[in-house]
Write a protein that holds these residues in place. Structure first.
Motif, PDB file in Angstrom:
ATOM      1  N   ASP A 109      41.423  21.855  -3.883  1.00  9.53           N
ATOM      2  CA  ASP A 109      40.594  20.841  -2.797  1.00  9.53           C
ATOM      3  C   ASP A 109      39.276  20.731  -2.327  1.00  9.53           C
ATOM      4  OD1 ASP A 109      43.587  20.556  -2.223  1.00  9.53           O
ATOM      5  OD2 ASP A 109      43.493  22.145  -0.481  1.00  9.53           O
ATOM      6  N   GLY A 110      38.072  21.829  -3.260  1.00 10.77           N
ATOM      7  CA  GLY A 110      37.190  22.134  -2.977  1.00 10.77           C
ATOM      8  C   GLY A 110      36.441  21.224  -3.867  1.00 10.77           C
ATOM      9  N   VAL A 111      37.190  22.130  -5.225  1.00 15.25           N
ATOM     10  CA  VAL A 111      36.580  20.903  -6.065  1.00 15.25           C
ATOM     11  C   VAL A 111      36.929  19.377  -5.971  1.00 15.25           C
ATOM     12  CG1 VAL A 111      37.200  20.853  -8.806  1.00 15.25           C
ATOM     13  CG2 VAL A 111      36.871  22.692  -7.927  1.00 15.25           C
ATOM     14  N   TYR A 112      37.751  19.248  -5.871  1.00 14.64           N
ATOM     15  CA  TYR A 112      38.391  17.865  -5.681  1.00 14.64           C
ATOM     16  C   TYR A 112      37.343  17.064  -4.988  1.00 14.64           C
ATOM     17  CZ  TYR A 112      41.198  13.550  -3.443  1.00 14.64           C
ATOM     18  OH  TYR A 112      41.000  12.098  -3.239  1.00 14.64           O
ATOM     19  N   ASP A 113      37.212  17.424  -4.016  1.00 12.59           N
ATOM     20  CA  ASP A 113      36.429  17.251  -2.690  1.00 12.59           C
ATOM     21  C   ASP A 113      35.181  17.194  -3.115  1.00 12.59           C
ATOM     22  OD1 ASP A 113      38.183  16.680  -0.255  1.00 12.59           O
ATOM     23  OD2 ASP A 113      37.770  19.287   0.366  1.00 12.59           O
ATOM     24  N   SER A 114      34.420  17.930  -4.163  1.00 18.79           N
ATOM     25  CA  SER A 114      32.398  17.864  -4.245  1.00 18.79           C
ATOM     26  C   SER A 114      32.886  16.800  -5.573  1.00 18.79           C
ATOM     27  CB  SER A 114      32.229  19.530  -5.203  1.00 18.79           C
ATOM     28  OG  SER A 114      31.953  19.768  -3.885  1.00 18.79           O
ATOM     29  N   PHE A 115      33.642  16.351  -6.186  1.00 16.00           N
ATOM     30  CA  PHE A 115      33.989  15.837  -7.856  1.00 16.00           C
ATOM     31  C   PHE A 115      33.867  14.101  -7.638  1.00 16.00           C
ATOM     32  CE2 PHE A 115      35.546  13.803 -11.829  1.00 16.00           C
ATOM     33  CZ  PHE A 115      34.258  14.542 -12.650  1.00 16.00           C
ATOM     34  N   VAL A 116      34.811  14.148  -6.530  1.00  9.24           N
ATOM     35  CA  VAL A 116      34.847  12.725  -5.341  1.00  9.24           C
ATOM     36  C   VAL A 116      33.236  12.012  -6.392  1.00  9.24           C
ATOM     37  CG1 VAL A 116      35.784  11.263  -3.637  1.00  9.24           C
ATOM     38  CG2 VAL A 116      36.661  12.933  -4.187  1.00  9.24           C
ATOM     39  N   LYS A 117      32.529  12.905  -5.408  1.00  9.58           N
ATOM     40  CA  LYS A 117      31.036  11.866  -5.027  1.00  9.58           C
ATOM     41  C   LYS A 117      29.992  12.529  -6.937  1.00  9.58           C
ATOM     42  CE  LYS A 117      31.265  14.293  -0.654  1.00  9.58           C
ATOM     43  NZ  LYS A 117      30.732  16.279   0.066  1.00  9.58           N
ATOM     44  N   VAL A 118      30.969  13.054  -7.970  1.00  8.71           N
ATOM     45  CA  VAL A 118      30.527  12.671  -8.808  1.00  8.71           C
ATOM     46  C   VAL A 118      30.740  12.237  -9.589  1.00  8.71           C
ATOM     47  CG1 VAL A 118      29.833  14.593 -11.374  1.00  8.71           C
ATOM     48  CG2 VAL A 118      29.831  15.956  -8.631  1.00  8.71           C
ATOM     49  N   ILE A 119      31.891  11.382 -10.271  1.00 15.71           N
ATOM     50  CA  ILE A 119      32.794   9.923 -10.434  1.00 15.71           C
ATOM     51  C   ILE A 119      31.720   9.067 -10.839  1.00 15.71           C
ATOM     52  CG2 ILE A 119      34.068   8.744 -10.453  1.00 15.71           C
ATOM     53  CD1 ILE A 119      36.193  10.159  -9.336  1.00 15.71           C
ATOM     54  N   PRO A 120      30.910   8.315  -9.980  1.00 15.04           N
ATOM     55  CA  PRO A 120      29.987   7.543 -10.456  1.00 15.04           C
ATOM     56  C   PRO A 120      29.231   7.763 -11.166  1.00 15.04           C
ATOM     57  CG  PRO A 120      30.133   7.525  -7.313  1.00 15.04           C
ATOM     58  CD  PRO A 120      30.472   8.847  -7.953  1.00 15.04           C
ATOM     59  N   TYR A 121      28.910   9.237 -11.748  1.00 14.05           N
ATOM     60  CA  TYR A 121      27.722   9.355 -12.974  1.00 14.05           C
ATOM     61  C   TYR A 121      28.274   9.660 -14.573  1.00 14.05           C
ATOM     62  CZ  TYR A 121      24.755  10.430  -8.617  1.00 14.05           C
ATOM     63  OH  TYR A 121      24.152  10.443  -8.027  1.00 14.05           O
ATOM     64  N   VAL A 122      29.925  10.002 -13.411  1.00 15.50           N
ATOM     65  CA  VAL A 122      30.810  10.144 -15.222  1.00 15.50           C
ATOM     66  C   VAL A 122      30.378   9.253 -16.267  1.00 15.50           C
ATOM     67  CG1 VAL A 122      32.849  11.352 -16.168  1.00 15.50           C
ATOM     68  CG2 VAL A 122      32.101  12.594 -13.707  1.00 15.50           C
ATOM     69  N   TYR A 123      31.264   8.129 -15.466  1.00 11.97           N
ATOM     70  CA  TYR A 123      32.070   6.889 -16.144  1.00 11.97           C
ATOM     71  C   TYR A 123      30.472   5.900 -16.134  1.00 11.97           C
ATOM     72  CZ  TYR A 123      36.081   9.392 -17.342  1.00 11.97           C
ATOM     73  OH  TYR A 123      36.693  10.535 -17.697  1.00 11.97           O
ATOM     74  N   SER A 124      29.119   6.125 -15.939  1.00 13.45           N
ATOM     75  CA  SER A 124      28.032   5.138 -15.593  1.00 13.45           C
ATOM     76  C   SER A 124      27.452   4.669 -17.098  1.00 13.45           C
ATOM     77  CB  SER A 124      26.835   5.916 -14.415  1.00 13.45           C
ATOM     78  OG  SER A 124      26.490   6.874 -15.496  1.00 13.45           O
ATOM     79  N   ASP A 125      26.704   3.718 -16.642  1.00 11.85           N
ATOM     80  CA  ASP A 125      25.738   3.490 -18.425  1.00 11.85           C
ATOM     81  C   ASP A 125      24.977   4.457 -18.157  1.00 11.85           C
ATOM     82  OD1 ASP A 125      24.572   1.814 -16.621  1.00 11.85           O
ATOM     83  OD2 ASP A 125      25.467   0.344 -17.800  1.00 11.85           O
ATOM     84  N   GLU A 126      24.254   4.197 -19.697  1.00 12.67           N
ATOM     85  CA  GLU A 126      23.204   4.993 -19.453  1.00 12.67           C
ATOM     86  C   GLU A 126      22.120   4.877 -18.301  1.00 12.67           C
ATOM     87  OE1 GLU A 126      21.528   4.382 -23.262  1.00 12.67           O
ATOM     88  OE2 GLU A 126      22.754   5.368 -24.247  1.00 12.67           O
TER      89      GLU A 126
END
Length: 394
Positions: A43-60
């Protein structure tokens, strides 16, 4: 956020939500307290990863924003560190220490450390690749679970996730694929293919076709159903030339496997020599797709054997060939685990003759990955990783 980004976001979150159950599946001695703790960690991983997603699939371009906005970089590092800390606090199940399940928590922890280091060094492109590769760790876990374990692991998630909660048939098909509901996933992939043909959506078309052929080769191995799948689409006049060519290639290859039964493989060494060793001399030519079915079948056979025989002396050789298969299939079928298989080959079996082959393969992959028109520019942290891995060799 566009539709594709929304799908990738939801898919990535589902992967992380699902993956926590893998920590408890098939472990008979896992207590209720341990399961509760694992869920709390994820659950902790989930909460933190929500905030990381914009960078995971963003362009350069978004990577460049991190250099201009130091606060964004600080926030990204905080969330990546939180994810890493949650994983490091998890209790790992012994079952997943088997070679076939390493990528495991230990691998994730090293992976996260490298990712954080890359962000700190302003190497966003490398960090982004590592963040994307995390999905492969989840897929590696639950795609190898036994049927009974997968039912226990995914029961709750399956009951909660209905078609109406997904943006498209394609998104739902991918979800079903990940939770091993293969028959249902194929139905929705068929719907996704029909829509893709109508709307000329090549990404969804090729991805759906490849997932379906993987079900009938790597995962379930059913030549008859594989041919039935191909027959549903091969004469469709709307098919792009490349898709039609792929279907014809798969059909030709499948026919060569009609009499093969993966359950009757008695010698994995003979299997490798018969089906994979001949590809050694034409390794660079596998990108054409003519060996896709062979690589998919082999990947399924080798993964199962390694999980059933975790202490086999053939483990380093199996990891080497799993890496070769993943290298070809990663961009079209799954997220790549190729480099992770090679690293485990080197670290776990440094005295094996395959350890040196795995190191050479890994070094060549890195050099190729960072070569361009301006020459080869390997990041400092990757050079250090090469030296560290070289130190294992005996």
């Amino acid at each position: 956020m566009n539709k594709k980004a929304m799908f990738m976001t939801r898919l990535f979150l589902l992967l992380f939500l699902i993956s926590h159950v893998c920590l408890a599946a098939d472990a008979k001695k896992t207590t209720g307290d341990q399961k509760t703790e694992a869920r709390a960690i994820m659950d902790g991983v989930y909460d933190s990863f929500v905030k990381v997603i914009p960078y995971v699939y963003s362009d350069e371009k978004n990577g460049g924003l991190l250099l201009k906005d130091s606060q964004q970089k600080v926030e990204l590092l905080k969330n990546l560190t939180d994810i890493s800390d949650y994983f490091k606090s998890a209790r790992h199940v012994e079952y997943f220490q088997r070679p076939g399940f390493r990528p495991s928590l230990e691998t994730i922890n090293h992976h996260m450390d490298d990712t954080i280091r890359s962000v700190k060094n302003d190497n966003f492109a490398f960090a982004q690749k590592r963040m994307k590769a995390l999905t492969a760790l989840c897929i590696s876990c639950h795609s190898q679970l036994s049927e009974s374990a997968s039912q226990n692991a995914f029961g709750t998630a399956i009951n909660k996730a209905k078609r109406e909660t997904f943006d498209s048939d394609f998104a739902y098909a991918n979800y079903l694929f990940l939770v091993r509901r293969f028959s249902d996933s194929e139905k929705y992939f068929d719907l996704a293919i029909e829509k893709a043909l109508k709307e000329n959506q090549e990404h969804e078309l090729y991805s759906s076709l490849r997932k379906e052929i993987s079900i009938h080769t790597k995962i379930a191995f059913n030549v008859k159903q594989g041919n039935q799948m191909i027959a549903r689409f091969e004469k469709d006049s709307r098919l792009p030339p490349l898709a039609k060519s792929s279907l014809m290639s798969w059909k030709k290859s499948l026919n060569k496997w009609k009499s093969f039964n993966p359950k009757k493989v008695k010698s994995i060494d003979r299997f490798i020599k018969t089906y994979l060793a001949p590809l050694e001399s034409e390794k660079g030519q596998t990108a054409g797709g003519e060996h896709d079915v062979t690589l998919l079948v082999a990947s399924g056979v080798l993964s199962k054997y390694l999980n059933d025989h975790p202490k086999t002396p053939l483990a380093p050789e199996i990891l080497y060939w799993l890496s070769i298969a993943e290298r070809r299939l990663s961009n079209t079928y799954f997220f790549s685990l190729s480099d992770l298989y090679l690293k485990d080959c080197i670290k776990l079996y440094p005295k094996s003759r395959f350890a040196k082959k795995c190191y050479t393969e890994y070094a060549e992959n890195i050099e190729f990955g960072y070569s361009g028109s301006s020459g080869t520019d390997i990041p400092v942290e990757e050079k250090q990783e090469l030296e560290r891995l070289k130190g294992y060799l005996k």
